[in-house]
Design a protein around this motif. Sequence first.
Motif, short mmCIF file in Angstrom:
data_model
loop_
_atom_site.label_atom_id
_atom_site.label_comp_id
_atom_site.label_asym_id
_atom_site.label_seq_id
_atom_site.Cartn_x
_atom_site.Cartn_y
_atom_site.Cartn_z
N THR A 131 8.18 2.91 -3.36
CA THR A 131 8.41 1.58 -3.94
C THR A 131 7.12 0.82 -4.18
OG1 THR A 131 8.87 0.78 -1.69
CG2 THR A 131 10.76 1.32 -3.08
N GLY A 150 6.00 -0.31 -7.90
CA GLY A 150 5.62 -1.69 -8.21
C GLY A 150 4.31 -1.75 -8.99
N LEU A 195 13.75 -1.24 -8.97
CA LEU A 195 12.50 -0.80 -9.59
C LEU A 195 12.73 0.36 -10.55
CD1 LEU A 195 10.10 -1.05 -6.53
CD2 LEU A 195 10.08 -2.46 -8.59
#
Length: 435
Positions: A145, A149, A207
């Motif tokens: 993650t 990002g 995401l």
Amino acid sequence: MTDAQETAADRTLRSPGGPAAPAVADAGPDLQPAPVPLLEPREGIPPVTATDEELAGVVASFAAGTGPVAVDAERASGYRYGQRAYLVQLRREGAGSVLIDPVACPDLSGLGEAIGETEWVLHAATQDLPCLRDIGMMPTRLFDTELAGRLAGFARVGLGAMVENVLGYALEKGHSAVDWSTRPLPEPWLRYAALDVELLVDLRDALEAELARQGKLDWAHQEFAAIAAAPPTPPRKDPWRRTSGMHKVRRRRQMAVVRELWTARDRIAQRRDVSPGKVLSDAAIVEAALAMPTSVQALAMLPGFGHRMGRKQLEQWQGAVDRARALPEGELPQPGQPVMGPPPPRAWADKDPAAAARLSAARAGVTALAERLNLPQENLITPDTVRRLCWEPPAETDVAAVSAALAGYGARAWQVDQTAPLLAQALTAQPADNA
């Protein structure tokens, strides 16, 4: 649908690097809803798994669960020797959250096998994978993650910032740097640890949708596959050379003092299972190397070797200094490690003006493209790869040849596709005097 998913569905995904689009028409950014504090895990703080019987139950429940597995690990950096895990947290749909004590249960290979084919969701995976590997856990597929990002263009990619910006929750802060080797672990620490995996799968889903919207999801999959397939990092050669302040040490005899003190400190730290910095600071090692004391009394006068240090300790450190002083010239360390690859860029203009021109053009092109794609330059293509390509370009500088060179340096296919054309153009740049 989980609580976090419901919240995420009710709010617009906050745009990378900025506030979300207003949820209410005509509302300004200042009216963006405040993050909701996440104070307790959904099912409460799970008990710490610390026996083989308890671990067997965890393995069974996670094998029967569904969907990705959120994984995290806590180390005791700055307190203990090495980077071993002192707590492992996992969460999966149908299994809930678990906290495992890897000191009491040092072999988690059975759990690793039970979820080995499942996608693991980690934040900053490269930080946790080494300590997880040591206890028998290695994913075949993962979703990072933090890296997601970065690729999506978020300015702040720490877990707390990502959960807040993407899902609208505020995670508890304050326990990330505690001594996780403490036993028993305090309840507030366990709560913090459980919350770290509480929303990882929700964050992953959001995401993934954002990366797909930006056309970057395949890029992310290539990056994740590369991390999962990467072999363990080999031991660093001459790790003593990374002593903080080493740049002050220029004479070979002084370097030998650093090496002897570093080696002695590392041996003691490993035996006592404490962070090397708690045995002797880097600053003290460098002070001793610069001063080259000839007696315990002289050593005791140096910063870092003060009145709190006993005679026996001072004698062991002075012994290391004396060993370095007694080494024959042929056994002294060389001033620097052999240079692998191109020299520092600041030296290029003098050593090879044409290479300097190529590097300048390549950097400008990469910077512009990274800004256009809204992602960090180092994720678009590593600076080391750019330097190596510009210092020793392929015989042919067309896109095909540059693509092959980039792949040889380990660039992923998406990176090659994006950067090969501009780097091929940069390799034709000439020094200003030759333009």
